[in-house]
Design an enzyme around this catalytic site. Structure first.
Site, PDB file in Angstrom:
ATOM      1  N   GLU A   1      45.080  72.151  24.147  1.00  0.00           N
ATOM      2  CA  GLU A   1      46.295  71.399  24.508  1.00  0.00           C
ATOM      3  C   GLU A   1      47.523  72.313  24.545  1.00  0.00           C
ATOM      4  OE1 GLU A   1      45.770  68.227  25.566  1.00  0.00           O
ATOM      5  OE2 GLU A   1      47.846  68.430  26.231  1.00  0.00           O
TER       6      GLU A   1
HETATM    7  C1  LIG Z   1      36.601  73.240  22.009  1.00  0.00           C
HETATM    8  C2  LIG Z   1      37.500  73.249  23.198  1.00  0.00           C
HETATM    9  C3  LIG Z   1      37.787  72.052  23.844  1.00  0.00           C
HETATM   10  C4  LIG Z   1      38.573  72.056  24.997  1.00  0.00           C
HETATM   11  N1  LIG Z   1      38.790  70.880  25.673  1.00  0.00           N
HETATM   12  C5  LIG Z   1      39.382  70.929  26.905  1.00  0.00           C
HETATM   13  C6  LIG Z   1      39.446  69.766  27.731  1.00  0.00           C
HETATM   14  O1  LIG Z   1      39.007  68.681  27.345  1.00  0.00           O
HETATM   15  N2  LIG Z   1      39.989  69.891  28.982  1.00  0.00           N
HETATM   16  C7  LIG Z   1      40.478  71.075  29.446  1.00  0.00           C
HETATM   17  O2  LIG Z   1      40.951  71.116  30.574  1.00  0.00           O
HETATM   18  N3  LIG Z   1      40.455  72.186  28.667  1.00  0.00           N
HETATM   19  C8  LIG Z   1      39.919  72.142  27.417  1.00  0.00           C
HETATM   20  N4  LIG Z   1      39.864  73.282  26.649  1.00  0.00           N
HETATM   21  C9  LIG Z   1      40.458  74.499  27.152  1.00  0.00           C
HETATM   22  C10 LIG Z   1      41.704  74.904  26.401  1.00  0.00           C
HETATM   23  O3  LIG Z   1      42.761  74.047  26.705  1.00  0.00           O
HETATM   24  C11 LIG Z   1      41.968  76.367  26.746  1.00  0.00           C
HETATM   25  O4  LIG Z   1      40.980  77.125  26.068  1.00  0.00           O
HETATM   26  C12 LIG Z   1      43.366  76.824  26.373  1.00  0.00           C
HETATM   27  O5  LIG Z   1      44.317  76.215  27.209  1.00  0.00           O
HETATM   28  C13 LIG Z   1      43.543  78.334  26.463  1.00  0.00           C
HETATM   29  O6  LIG Z   1      43.089  78.829  27.704  1.00  0.00           O
HETATM   30  P1  LIG Z   1      42.066  80.070  27.719  1.00  0.00           P
HETATM   31  O7  LIG Z   1      40.920  79.727  26.816  1.00  0.00           O
HETATM   32  O8  LIG Z   1      41.771  80.416  29.103  1.00  0.00           O
HETATM   33  O9  LIG Z   1      42.848  81.244  27.013  1.00  0.00           O
HETATM   34  P2  LIG Z   1      43.866  82.248  27.749  1.00  0.00           P
HETATM   35  O10 LIG Z   1      44.792  81.486  28.606  1.00  0.00           O
HETATM   36  O11 LIG Z   1      43.098  83.355  28.345  1.00  0.00           O
HETATM   37  O12 LIG Z   1      44.702  82.789  26.491  1.00  0.00           O
HETATM   38  C14 LIG Z   1      44.225  83.846  25.625  1.00  0.00           C
HETATM   39  C15 LIG Z   1      45.400  84.259  24.715  1.00  0.00           C
HETATM   40  O13 LIG Z   1      46.468  84.779  25.510  1.00  0.00           O
HETATM   41  C16 LIG Z   1      47.668  84.042  25.252  1.00  0.00           C
HETATM   42  N5  LIG Z   1      48.419  83.881  26.487  1.00  0.00           N
HETATM   43  C17 LIG Z   1      47.961  83.476  27.694  1.00  0.00           C
HETATM   44  N6  LIG Z   1      48.974  83.424  28.591  1.00  0.00           N
HETATM   45  C18 LIG Z   1      50.091  83.791  27.940  1.00  0.00           C
HETATM   46  C19 LIG Z   1      51.467  83.924  28.311  1.00  0.00           C
HETATM   47  N7  LIG Z   1      51.902  83.636  29.541  1.00  0.00           N
HETATM   48  N8  LIG Z   1      52.342  84.324  27.363  1.00  0.00           N
HETATM   49  C20 LIG Z   1      51.942  84.587  26.114  1.00  0.00           C
HETATM   50  N9  LIG Z   1      50.660  84.485  25.695  1.00  0.00           N
HETATM   51  C21 LIG Z   1      49.745  84.091  26.604  1.00  0.00           C
HETATM   52  C22 LIG Z   1      47.210  82.704  24.686  1.00  0.00           C
HETATM   53  O14 LIG Z   1      48.221  82.100  23.861  1.00  0.00           O
HETATM   54  C23 LIG Z   1      45.985  83.095  23.904  1.00  0.00           C
HETATM   55  O15 LIG Z   1      46.348  83.553  22.634  1.00  0.00           O
HETATM   56  C24 LIG Z   1      39.118  73.276  25.473  1.00  0.00           C
HETATM   57  C25 LIG Z   1      38.858  74.467  24.794  1.00  0.00           C
HETATM   58  C26 LIG Z   1      38.048  74.465  23.689  1.00  0.00           C
HETATM   59  C27 LIG Z   1      37.742  75.775  23.010  1.00  0.00           C
END
Ligand SMILES: Cc1cc2nc3c(=O)[nH]c(=O)nc-3n(C[C@H](O)[C@H](O)[C@H](O)COP(=O)(O)OP(=O)(O)OC[C@H]3O[C@@H](n4cnc5c(N)ncnc54)[C@H](O)[C@@H]3O)c2cc1C
Length: 572
Positions: free
Chosen positions: A429
């Site tokens: 979220e």
């Molecule tokens: C158990 C679980 C349930 C989930 N449920 C859902 C769901 O129901 N629906 C759905 O759509 N998604 C869902 N997600 C996805 C979740 O919302 C994403 O994992 C989350 O938004 C982070 O995206 P990412 O994993 O690609 O990480 P990334 O975006 O790759 O981020 C990796 C790191 O880089 C940092 N970062 C990235 N961009 C920036 C920036 N611009 N500035 C500073 N820091 C940055 C982040 O804060 C993080 O620390 C779920 C994930 C999990 C693990």
């Protein structure tokens, strides 16, 4: 250890930070709230809490496109929704009870403390209900809202794709216009919570996708309603490809969803084409707040378990003890850990309740200006409630493992599970890093900075009020120092170059959340009815100030220096 619903602590948070009793809640009394809390707490403790361990051990299981939830899940979900708990906040026109957000938040804490992996399903349904109610056509509302509100159907949020997580501009899921006003959706979504399961007859997916002629980036994203079962009773062209093996919340299926194997899943547009992110943002305040409340729930459960263990376990001799081994709860260092757990949880609860109350005011206040200011307040507080409550959930659960000593590292006590389960909360979220950026780059400037100024002034009023009621205490000096440090940091950030603000955002958010939450806790000490409760909360507030608020002041003082240092470091 069984879960004890903290009814009086939640009611106090509703009365104080939640302002239950004020004009906006004329149709909803403290007696109503107490009656609902009693019943909800009972349901959570007796029926949902027993699912927690079994869910962790069995996990959700995948076979041939189907997902089976752990033993007992389906039955409890059915009796929970039949009892009307899914419909608390839903719009009355479609069968909801339209109770205030503070009530929904209170119950959400119960469900999540009892079993977070179970409770995350209705949390997503609530998000889907809100998006549909705010943006969908009357026909879609008629067809979907009654079933989602009753809980016969559940909802999901499909944002994430392999190449597109925090940054949704790179979404590739496609939508094509059909000749009948519907759309064909194709593509892959990952990490979709409860994307497939056996608790409900139908699953209503809200999917972000891009039309072929859409502009690039986030301005070209549209939102679609894509049901698992179509209105004519046939299966839509979508399937669950697999589920993830996770660190925690094992009972919650995290699905890879494939849309359009057979030419395209049928979807209906929600809102306007290319305005999908705007539709999503309408529900962001509530969904983010509710994830914060998940943090409060798991922190409360971990705290209760740690107290129970510390009351039983005997080791060493505590200062002043003469006979045999002492219970570890008597050792000053264990007392410190337990107090840290309890006060951080209470502070997060207050912060979430204040946010819920601002959301209520933005919808229920009688005049437009008041509603606008309340919405700005809700927008300011939301990233604080989400980040602070989920960060402390991980800290509290980790401290809970420590209180258990070696036993905490084994699964039998459940302490390790709370820690594993809590760890997702700062990630989904919107990661907490993204929340902090949202605060610093957008929320501080709301209403030309007046929203923040007013919140800090309320905090100061609480300090003055507490001093009047309880007499001088170290609390005042610590809080004043923290507020001064915070104001200086905010001023410095407002004129700093963006790189500096982005690097300072996280400690800055923590400092603000801690300081404001401390003000709400102190206010609650003043408002508590019984003398013993009053004194106990005042003691907690002082402990919180001496430990956490004192750190917040230091965090503010160092945030800019830290950010400057980061700027000069090159990492490869
Ligand atoms: C158990 C679980 C349930 C989930 N449920 C859902 C769901 O129901 N629906 C759905 O759509 N998604 C869902 N997600 C996805 C979740 O919302 C994403 O994992 C989350 O938004 C982070 O995206 P990412 O994993 O690609 O990480 P990334 O975006 O790759 O981020 C990796 C790191 O880089 C940092 N970062 C990235 N961009 C920036 C920036 N611009 N500035 C500073 N820091 C940055 C982040 O804060 C993080 O620390 C779920 C994930 C999990 C693990």
């Amino acid at each position: 250890m069984t879960y004890q619903p903290p009814v009086s602590a939640i009611l106090l948070a509703m009365r104080t930070a939640g302002r239950l009793g004020s004009d906006i809640y004329q149709d909803f009394s403290a007696a109503d709230a107490e009656a609902i809390l009693g019943e909800a707490g009972k349901f959570a403790a007796e029926q949902i809490a027993p699912l927690n361990r079994v869910g962790d051990k069995e996990g959700a299981r995948y076979s041939d496109g189907k997902v089976t939830t752990p033993t007992g899940w389906k039955e409890v979900y059915r009796s929970w929704s039949e009892a009307g708990w899914n419909s608390l906040a839903g719009p009355a026109d479609y069968g909801g009870q339209e109770l205030p957000m503070i009530m929904a938040v209170a119950c959400t804490e119960f469900w999540n403390a009892a079993c977070i992996a179970f409770a995350v399903c209705p949390l997503l349904t609530a998000g889907a209900i809100e998006a549909i109610a705010a943006h969908a056509s009357p026909a879609l509302k008629e067809r979907y809202l009654p079933h989602l509100i009753s809980g016969v159907w559940t909802g999901t949020m499909n944002l994430t794709e392999p190449q597109s997580g925090s940054d949704l501009s790179g979404l590739r899921c496609k939508a094509e216009r059909g000749s009948d006003g519907t759309y064909r959706i194709t593509g892959t979504k990952i990490y979709i919570t409860y994307g497939e399961h056996d608790c409900s007859e139908n699953i209503v997916h809200l999917v972000l996708a891009r039309l072929s002629d859409a502009p690039a980036g986030t301005r070209g994203i549209s939102l679609f309603l894509v049901p698992k079962i179509l209105p004519d009773g046939t299966r839509n062209d979508l399937r669950c490809h697999s589920i993830e093996h996770k660190f925690g919340i094992h009972g919650s299926p995290t699905c890879t969803m494939i849309y359009g194997d057979r030419g395209g899943a049928t979807g209906w547009l929600i809102g306007e084409e290319n305005r999908g992110l705007n539709c999503m943002f309408t529900m962001m305040n509530n969904a983010r707040l509710l994830v914060g409340v998940q943090g409060v729930g798991v922190a409360e459960r971990a705290t209760q378990a740690a107290f129970a263990y510390a009351r039983e376990r005997r080791q060493g001799k505590a200062p002043g003890s003469n006979d045999g081994q002492s219970r570890i709860i008597e050792h000053p260092d264990v007392k410190r850990m337990l107090l840290e757990m309890r006060t951080k949880t209470a502070a997060a609860r207050m912060l979430c309740m204040a946010t819920a109350s601002a959301i209520d005011e933005s919808l229920r206040a009688s005049n437009e200006q008041q509603r606008r200011k309340a919405l700005a307040r809700a927008s300011l507080l939301t990233p604080l409630a989400k980040s602070y409550s989920t960060d402390i959930a991980v800290e509290v659960a980790s401290t809970g493992v420590q209180v258990h000593g070696g036993m905490g590292y084994f699964e039998e006590t459940g302490a390790a599970q709370y820690y594993r389960d809590a760890r997702i909360l700062p990630i989904y979220e919107g990661t907490n890093g993204i929340q902090a950026i949202d605060l610093v780059m957008r929320k501080l400037q709301l209403e030309n900075g007046e929203t923040l100024t007013l919140e800090l002034e309320h905090c100061e009023e609480s300090i003055a009020r507490a001093e009047k009621e309880f007499g001088p205490s170290p609390f005042r000096a610590v809080m004043s120092r923290s507020l001064a440090a915070f104001r200086a940091c905010a001023a410095a950030l407002s004129s700093a170059e963006p790189t500096l603000s982005l690097a300072a955002a996280n400690p800055f958010l923590r400092a603000l959340a801690t300081t404001l939450a401390s003000g709400y806790v102190m206010n609650a000490a003043c408002e508590a009815h019984e003398a013993s409760e009053k004194q106990q909360i005042f003691t907690y507030a002082n402990f919180f100030a001496a430990t956490e608020v004192a750190l917040a002041a230091a965090q503010c003082e160092t945030a800019i220096a830290c950010a400057t240092a980061i700027k000069s470091v090159k990492l490869d």
